[in-house]
Design a protein around this motif. Structure first.
Motif, short mmCIF file in Angstrom:
data_model
loop_
_atom_site.label_atom_id
_atom_site.label_comp_id
_atom_site.label_asym_id
_atom_site.label_seq_id
_atom_site.Cartn_x
_atom_site.Cartn_y
_atom_site.Cartn_z
N ARG A 70 1.40 3.37 -2.77
CA ARG A 70 0.83 2.44 -1.80
C ARG A 70 -0.44 3.04 -1.18
O ARG A 70 -1.37 2.33 -0.82
N GLY A 91 7.16 -6.48 2.12
CA GLY A 91 8.54 -6.02 1.93
C GLY A 91 8.97 -6.08 0.48
O GLY A 91 9.92 -5.40 0.09
N ARG A 128 7.93 -5.90 -3.81
CA ARG A 128 7.25 -4.90 -4.63
C ARG A 128 6.24 -5.60 -5.54
O ARG A 128 6.35 -6.79 -5.85
N GLN A 151 5.29 -0.87 -2.79
CA GLN A 151 5.77 -1.90 -1.88
C GLN A 151 4.58 -2.68 -1.34
O GLN A 151 3.51 -2.12 -1.11
#
Ligand code: MG
Length: 278
Positions: A5, A150, A152, A202
């Motif tokens: 991320r 929240g 993926r 995520q």
């Protein structure tokens, strides 16, 4: 390869609002080109329509001079029939009744990019061609609906694939995909249009993603023409391509390149639109 991320640019609400301004220029350009896409009109003329929209908005092009060699010469990619993406607008490329054409357009406002594409039916197109374009557009919105904080990254990929497969026996082009977007047009992460859900980084508030399914009436295999840009189906089958730039926010989504912010299509899928869109 696993992308974290941390590699993905996160935007503040004010930066997302700037991206919305770029997105609205893209929406205006695509609407103007859709109106202008009639038999006898060249893709050069459509590029001129898009250039006028950029000039009127005081916006810059995301595409002109991009990468290469050779650097991309247009402000739009115009990809007709068996051309899937990255077609170069040209005076010699003249629309005919029954064509299906993908128009891809990017704009920069205050350093922030927007990127979207539509597939336009020129005159009277075949039932199969219409079904292809509709399936691609539906898959785009199903992919967008899966881009929720929240979740993926590959939830999007899986939603696109599932949607296409539920519409018909279409080929899903796998060599190209969507991308992160922000202070550059093409940023991490790469977004596949196929795959298992629940993988990859995520999704968190502040991400902006360009989601862009490309599907065909035949083989999913493509090759690049000697112009070093145009991507074509190897079997000559028709292709469709739809794209939007979407912002992921904590309270919902905002489709920055959709005139209504995505309100109608998100509501149809029970997905909240962010209050930032109000
Ligand atoms: Mg794109």
């Amino acid at each position: 390869m696993r992308r974290r991320r941390d590699d993905i640019q996160l935007k503040t609400p004010d930066q997302i609002r700037s991206m919305r301004r770029a997105g609205l220029v893209v929406a205006a350009g695509l609407a103007a080109m859709t109106d202008a896409a009639k038999p006898g009109v060249s893709t050069y003329e459509l590029d001129q329509v898009a250039r006028r929209v950029l000039a009127e908005a005081g916006a810059a092009s995301s595409f002109l001079g991009y990468s290469g060699p050779p650097p991309f010469p247009g402000v739009i990619c115009s990809s007709r029939n068996a051309n899937v993406v990255h077609g170069i607008p040209s005076r010699d490329d003249v629309l005919a009744d029954g064509d299906l054409i993908s128009l891809d357009f990017g704009a920069i406002v205050d350093g922030w990019h927007g990127d979207a594409a539509v597939t336009v039916a020129v005159g009277a197109v075949s039932t199969d061609a219409l079904a292809l374009s509709d399936a691609c557009r539906t898959a785009l919105w199903d992919g967008i609906a899966a881009a929720q904080a929240g979740g993926r990254l590959t939830d999007i990929s899986h939603a696109v694939q599932t949607s296409v497969q539920s519409s018909g026996p279409f080929g899903i082009v796998t060599g190209y995909g969507g991308h992160g977007i922000g202070t550059a047009m093409h940023m991490d992460p790469h977004i596949l249009n196929h795959g298992k859900p629940g993988r990859g980084p995520q999704l968190v508030a502040g991400m902006a993603l360009a989601i862009e399914p490309m599907i065909t009436l035949g083989s999913a295999h493509t090759h690049q023409l000697p112009d070093n840009w145009t991507v074509e189906t190897v079997d000559g089958s028709l292709a469709a391509h739809w794209e939007h730039t979407v912002a992921v926010l904590s309270d919902g989504l905002w489709v920055l390149t959709a005139e209504d912010g995505g309100r109608a299509e998100l509501a149809a899928r029970g997905v909240p639109i962010s209050a930032l869109a109000d």
